[in-house]
Motif scaffolding. Structure first.
Motif, short mmCIF file in Angstrom:
data_model
loop_
_atom_site.label_atom_id
_atom_site.label_comp_id
_atom_site.label_asym_id
_atom_site.label_seq_id
_atom_site.Cartn_x
_atom_site.Cartn_y
_atom_site.Cartn_z
N PHE A 136 0.77 -1.12 0.36
CA PHE A 136 0.01 0.08 0.03
C PHE A 136 1.16 0.92 -0.18
O PHE A 136 0.54 2.84 0.09
N SER A 137 2.13 1.04 -0.12
CA SER A 137 3.58 2.13 -0.25
C SER A 137 3.30 3.13 0.79
O SER A 137 2.49 4.64 0.73
N ILE A 138 2.73 3.08 2.20
CA ILE A 138 2.48 3.96 3.28
C ILE A 138 4.00 4.46 4.33
O ILE A 138 4.42 3.83 3.38
N THR A 139 3.62 5.19 4.54
CA THR A 139 4.80 6.29 5.78
C THR A 139 3.95 6.24 6.56
O THR A 139 3.03 7.40 6.92
N ILE A 140 4.33 6.01 8.34
CA ILE A 140 4.11 6.01 8.64
C ILE A 140 4.66 7.92 9.48
O ILE A 140 5.47 8.02 9.36
N VAL A 141 3.22 8.34 10.39
CA VAL A 141 3.57 9.90 10.76
C VAL A 141 3.34 10.40 11.96
O VAL A 141 4.09 11.84 12.02
N SER A 142 2.83 9.72 12.44
CA SER A 142 2.59 10.29 14.19
C SER A 142 2.16 8.57 14.73
O SER A 142 1.68 7.50 13.68
N GLY A 143 3.32 8.50 15.43
CA GLY A 143 2.77 7.09 16.68
C GLY A 143 3.92 6.15 15.88
O GLY A 143 5.07 5.96 15.33
N ARG A 144 3.31 4.67 15.98
CA ARG A 144 3.97 3.22 15.19
C ARG A 144 3.03 2.23 14.44
O ARG A 144 2.50 2.94 14.34
N ASN A 145 3.99 1.45 13.95
CA ASN A 145 3.20 0.20 12.99
C ASN A 145 3.63 -0.42 13.82
O ASN A 145 3.98 -0.44 14.89
N PHE A 146 3.08 -1.67 13.52
CA PHE A 146 2.82 -2.74 13.96
C PHE A 146 4.21 -3.62 14.68
O PHE A 146 5.26 -3.24 13.74
N GLU A 147 4.57 -3.98 15.64
CA GLU A 147 5.82 -4.79 15.33
C GLU A 147 5.61 -6.76 15.49
O GLU A 147 4.06 -6.64 15.63
N GLN A 148 5.93 -7.45 15.19
CA GLN A 148 6.04 -8.64 15.07
C GLN A 148 5.15 -9.24 16.68
O GLN A 148 4.44 -10.30 16.93
N THR A 149 5.35 -8.40 17.22
CA THR A 149 5.14 -9.08 19.07
C THR A 149 3.18 -8.49 19.41
O THR A 149 2.97 -9.71 19.71
N ASP A 150 3.07 -7.45 18.16
CA ASP A 150 1.73 -7.14 18.05
C ASP A 150 0.97 -8.41 17.65
O ASP A 150 -0.36 -8.88 17.72
N LEU A 151 1.40 -8.91 16.28
CA LEU A 151 0.57 -10.10 16.11
C LEU A 151 0.81 -11.36 17.13
O LEU A 151 -0.06 -11.88 16.87
N ASP A 152 2.25 -11.91 17.21
CA ASP A 152 1.81 -12.84 17.92
C ASP A 152 1.20 -12.72 19.31
O ASP A 152 0.46 -13.87 19.47
N LYS A 153 0.58 -12.00 19.81
CA LYS A 153 -0.23 -11.56 20.68
C LYS A 153 -1.77 -11.23 20.71
O LYS A 153 -2.58 -10.90 20.94
N LYS A 154 -1.56 -10.58 19.41
CA LYS A 154 -2.84 -10.71 18.48
C LYS A 154 -3.52 -9.43 19.65
O LYS A 154 -4.69 -8.80 20.20
N ASN A 155 -2.24 -8.30 19.52
CA ASN A 155 -3.48 -7.02 20.50
C ASN A 155 -4.13 -6.59 19.47
O ASN A 155 -3.97 -6.11 17.96
N ARG A 156 -4.77 -6.16 19.69
CA ARG A 156 -6.35 -4.97 19.14
C ARG A 156 -5.86 -3.32 18.40
O ARG A 156 -6.02 -2.73 19.07
N PHE A 157 -4.86 -3.32 18.42
CA PHE A 157 -4.06 -2.11 17.33
C PHE A 157 -4.28 -2.36 15.85
O PHE A 157 -4.57 -3.14 15.74
#
Length: 399
Positions: A136-157
């Motif tokens: 999708f050719s995106i660039t984070i401008v505020s906050g952060r992107n997902f990390e592998q731990t977010d996927l592993d824990k299935k965080n609702r982010f």
């Protein structure tokens, strides 16, 4: 009379009949303007998609649901049907290939209305793994992107586009909903504006892919992103992936391709559209050409006595024909240049105030000028021939 003198005479004639010349030019101006503007828009889209494909990198391989046709064109209709790809396909591909990297990313499309307070938005919610964001050719401008731990824990982010955040009036750290599922906004991103052609692309929401599978209550995935270890092994890696998935599925109900293959398909479609544009807008040039022929016939009739005088002092039929033909061509040439100028202005404004970036190429300019000159020759030939064949004695008696 020299060619230069013929041009001077033609310009003088057009200037002496300014209103008539302007009205005659309109058909050619509109025709050339339409041709150049639409071809520039098509070329701009082609260039934008080409840039998007280049961003994927030469080692990227895409796997999509649905079998491609004999020419390699993806089955886009299959994208609307339940996906034939599953999460466990990824582990199978890892275990049965040797030429791809160990990290394989994927994307899952989900449905659901985005809400925050009393704000609602129909956008494009997608579940991704961190590496799939290049789709999708995106660039984070505020906050952060997902990390592998977010996927592993299935965080609702959730990470959302700036456009969507503005419409929902939501900020990083706040909660929002996709359907009935609640998420915490951890980041905002912007999408490359050259690729944001539809509003859905601008109003995008990204969540961890495992969470998307959980929401869909299905292990289906919509895109798998594989990368070969080397550029040289891309084609061999594609073959490996195809063989592995065919063995697992028992049939070829998927498409494996390089991004450049997608570009080839898009190029075919856009080239067909270009030919359609040329064909349709040529009708306007035809109408403009007929208008020029009518005006030139009137001009010949008005200048009958002048033609008689020129012939009486030794002008040949060829000289008379050349004079009126140059006048006709000059008329269409001026119309073509005005049309090109207006098209260039429109393209500039479109690039400045919209996501589209029209591109006027040298071949488009040459074709536009060429079409104008050809129209001048074709539709100016009959009046020029009629002028050249006038009897000098009869012409001198004309009042």
């Amino acid at each position: 009379m020299s060619v230069l003198e013929n041009f001077k005479t033609a310009l003088k004639s057009l200037w002496n009949n300014k209103m008539r010349s302007v009205l005659t030019l309109l058909g050619i101006v509109i025709g050339v303007y339409a041709v150049v503007t639409l071809l520039a828009a098509a070329q701009g889209v082609q260039n934008q998609i080409g840039g998007f494909v280049e961003d994927f990198g030469p080692r990227t391989i895409l796997v999509m649901p649905g079998e491609s046709d004999s020419s390699g064109t993806p089955n886009f209709a299959a994208q609307a049907a339940p996906s034939t790809l599953l999460v466990d396909d990824i582990d199978y591909v890892k275990a049965h290939t040797t030429l791809i990297e160990s990290v394989i990313d994927y994307a899952v499309f989900i449905g659901g209305l985005a809400t925050h307070g009393d704000k609602k938005l129909t956008g494009m919610p997608v579940g991704i793994t961190p590496g799939a964001e290049e789709l999708f050719s995106i660039t984070i401008v505020s906050g952060r992107n997902f990390e592998q731990t977010d996927l592993d824990k299935k965080n609702r982010f959730i990470v959302i586009s700036e456009v969507a955040a503005d419409k929902l009036a939501v900020k990083v750290g706040e909660a929002m909903n996709i359907g009935v599922d609640k998420f915490e906004v951890i980041g905002l991103f912007k999408i490359d504006q050259s690729l944001t052609i539809s509003s859905a692309q601008g109003e995008m929401f990204l969540i961890p892919a495992p969470v998307a599978n959980e929401i869909n209550k299905s292990p289906q995935v919509n895109r798998i992103v594989v990368r070969s270890k080397t550029v040289e092994d891309v084609d061999k890696a594609i073959t490996e992936v195809k063989e592995a998935l065919t063995t697992k599925h028992g049939t070829t109900d998927f498409t494996v391709m390089k991004p450049s293959d997608i570009l080839k398909t898009v190029d075919k479609i856009i080239n067909v559209l270009k030919y359609m544009v040329i064909g349709i807008t040529s009708i306007s040039l035809l109408v403009g050409g007929i208008g020029i022929m009518n005006i030139m016939l009137v001009t010949v009739a008005e200048r009958t006595r002048e033609i008689g005088i020129r012939k009486a002092v030794g002008a040949t039929e060829g000289a008379i024909l050349t004079q009126f033909l140059i006048e006709s061509v000059l008329l269409t040439l001026i119309g073509s240049l005005i049309g090109i100028g207006l098209a260039a202005l429109t393209s500039y404004l479109a690039a400045k105030f919209s996501p589209l970036e029209p591109a006027i190429t040298g071949s488009t300019l040459m074709m536009a000028v060429g079409m104008g000159v050809v129209a001048g020759v074709i539709f100016g030939l009959l009046p020029a021939v009629r002028a050249a064949r006038k009897n000098p004695v009869t012409a001198l008696k004309y009042e």
